[in-house]
Write an enzyme that holds these catalytic residues in place. Structure first.
Site, PDB file in Angstrom:
ATOM      1  N   CYS A  85      42.120  68.743 -54.653  1.00 35.57           N
ATOM      2  CA  CYS A  85      41.201  67.608 -54.578  1.00 35.57           C
ATOM      3  C   CYS A  85      40.079  67.895 -53.582  1.00 35.57           C
ATOM      4  O   CYS A  85      39.265  68.769 -53.846  1.00 35.57           O
ATOM      5  CB  CYS A  85      41.988  66.337 -54.264  1.00 35.57           C
ATOM      6  SG  CYS A  85      41.151  64.870 -54.842  1.00 35.57           S
ATOM      7  N   HIS A 180      46.612  66.458 -57.741  1.00 36.69           N
ATOM      8  CA  HIS A 180      47.491  66.651 -56.576  1.00 36.69           C
ATOM      9  C   HIS A 180      48.857  67.194 -56.992  1.00 36.69           C
ATOM     10  O   HIS A 180      49.790  66.414 -57.192  1.00 36.69           O
ATOM     11  CB  HIS A 180      47.694  65.315 -55.859  1.00 36.69           C
ATOM     12  CG  HIS A 180      46.474  64.836 -55.138  1.00 36.69           C
ATOM     13  ND1 HIS A 180      46.248  65.078 -53.804  1.00 36.69           N
ATOM     14  CD2 HIS A 180      45.392  64.149 -55.582  1.00 36.69           C
ATOM     15  CE1 HIS A 180      45.092  64.549 -53.445  1.00 36.69           C
ATOM     16  NE2 HIS A 180      44.547  63.977 -54.507  1.00 36.69           N
ATOM     17  N   GLU A 182      51.072  68.358 -55.270  1.00 38.11           N
ATOM     18  CA  GLU A 182      52.102  68.057 -54.256  1.00 38.11           C
ATOM     19  C   GLU A 182      52.718  66.680 -54.476  1.00 38.11           C
ATOM     20  O   GLU A 182      53.692  66.336 -53.830  1.00 38.11           O
ATOM     21  CB  GLU A 182      51.508  68.165 -52.844  1.00 38.11           C
ATOM     22  CG  GLU A 182      50.625  67.007 -52.373  1.00 38.11           C
ATOM     23  CD  GLU A 182      49.218  67.007 -52.983  1.00 38.11           C
ATOM     24  OE1 GLU A 182      48.932  67.848 -53.866  1.00 38.11           O
ATOM     25  OE2 GLU A 182      48.422  66.142 -52.581  1.00 38.11           O
TER      26      GLU A 182
HETATM   27  N1  GLN Z   1      36.753  61.879 -53.207  1.00 38.04           N
HETATM   28  C1  GLN Z   1      37.140  62.773 -52.169  1.00 38.04           C
HETATM   29  C2  GLN Z   1      35.974  63.650 -51.731  1.00 38.04           C
HETATM   30  O1  GLN Z   1      34.963  63.651 -52.349  1.00 38.04           O
HETATM   31  C3  GLN Z   1      38.320  63.622 -52.620  1.00 38.04           C
HETATM   32  C4  GLN Z   1      39.488  62.724 -52.937  1.00 38.04           C
HETATM   33  C5  GLN Z   1      40.830  63.309 -52.649  1.00 38.04           C
HETATM   34  O2  GLN Z   1      40.956  64.382 -52.039  1.00 38.04           O
HETATM   35  N2  GLN Z   1      41.888  62.603 -53.037  1.00 38.04           N
HETATM   36  O3  GLN Z   1      36.066  64.327 -50.753  1.00 38.04           O
END
Ligand code: GLN
Length: 197
Positions: A85, A180, A182
């Site tokens: 992410c 994710h 994890e």
């Molecule tokens: N929206 C976040 C970003 O732009 C990432 C979201 C997340 O890691 N769950 O950094």
């Protein structure tokens, strides 16, 4: 082996747990530790960068003296890194205008462009079972304000898609996941990562 989890912001303990569980399940000796200082980073053989807020994580990495050393070890020593992410945003070479506006420094290690918060408001969080290249059954993917990988080039390979978006990519010793791994209890992607270390 010792795996570091960047522990400056975001879902750190979930990552430490998942890495530790994956080691146990796949018979790898070692430990997972949170990385907050250069001395922690010096002790690890591989690194995961969790989700969170990419601008904040980037600024903290610079402030804590970790940023340049992560880049150096990834390039000079081929240290394996898995970014999920926000972590995948930091691995990219291009994170679009939002990253430019917020002056977010990117590690820039993977040949890919990402779109932050690509799934918009109404889809802030969702889950989907997706085909992943190299896995023989679908992976349960949890997306939380997730980015999407818009395109890849060079040696970066696309491994999974959600509709028309790329959500998992790999480039040699680097793995970027928009979702994710994890959080799903399925540790097959962690296993790939551990096999790289
Ligand atoms: N929206 C976040 C970003 O732009 C990432 C979201 C997340 O890691 N769950 O950094």
């Amino acid at each position: 082996m010792r795996i570091g989890v960047i522990g400056v912001q975001g879902d750190v303990s979930e990552h430490v747990d998942a890495v530790a569980r994956a080691m146990k399940d796949y018979g790898k000796e070692g430990e997972a530790i949170a990385v907050r200082r250069p001395a922690d980073l010096a002790r690890v053989d591989g690194l995961t960068i969790p989700g969170g807020e990419s601008t904040t994580i980037s600024k903290l990495l610079v402030k804590l003296g970790l940023f340049d050393e992560i880049v150096r070890r990834a390039i000079d020593e081929g240290m394996p890194i898995m970014g999920t992410c926000a972590g995948s945003i930091l691995l990219s070479k291009d994170a679009g205008s939002q990253a430019e506006k917020t002056k977010t420094r990117l590690l820039g290690l993977m040949d890919m462009a990402v779109d932050r918060n690509a799934f918009g408001r109404q889809r802030e969080s969702f889950e989907a079972d997706l085909e992943v290249q190299g896995l023989d059954s679908p992976f349960h993917c949890v997306f939380i304000r997730a980015p999407a990988i818009l395109r890849t080039w060079g040696d970066c390979t696309q491994l999974s898609r959600y509709k028309d978006r790329i959500v998992l990519a790999r480039q040699g010793h680097l793995i970027a996941s928009a979702f994710h791994p994890e959080l799903s209890g399925d540790l097959r992607i962690h296993r790939w990562f551990l096999d790289l270390v």
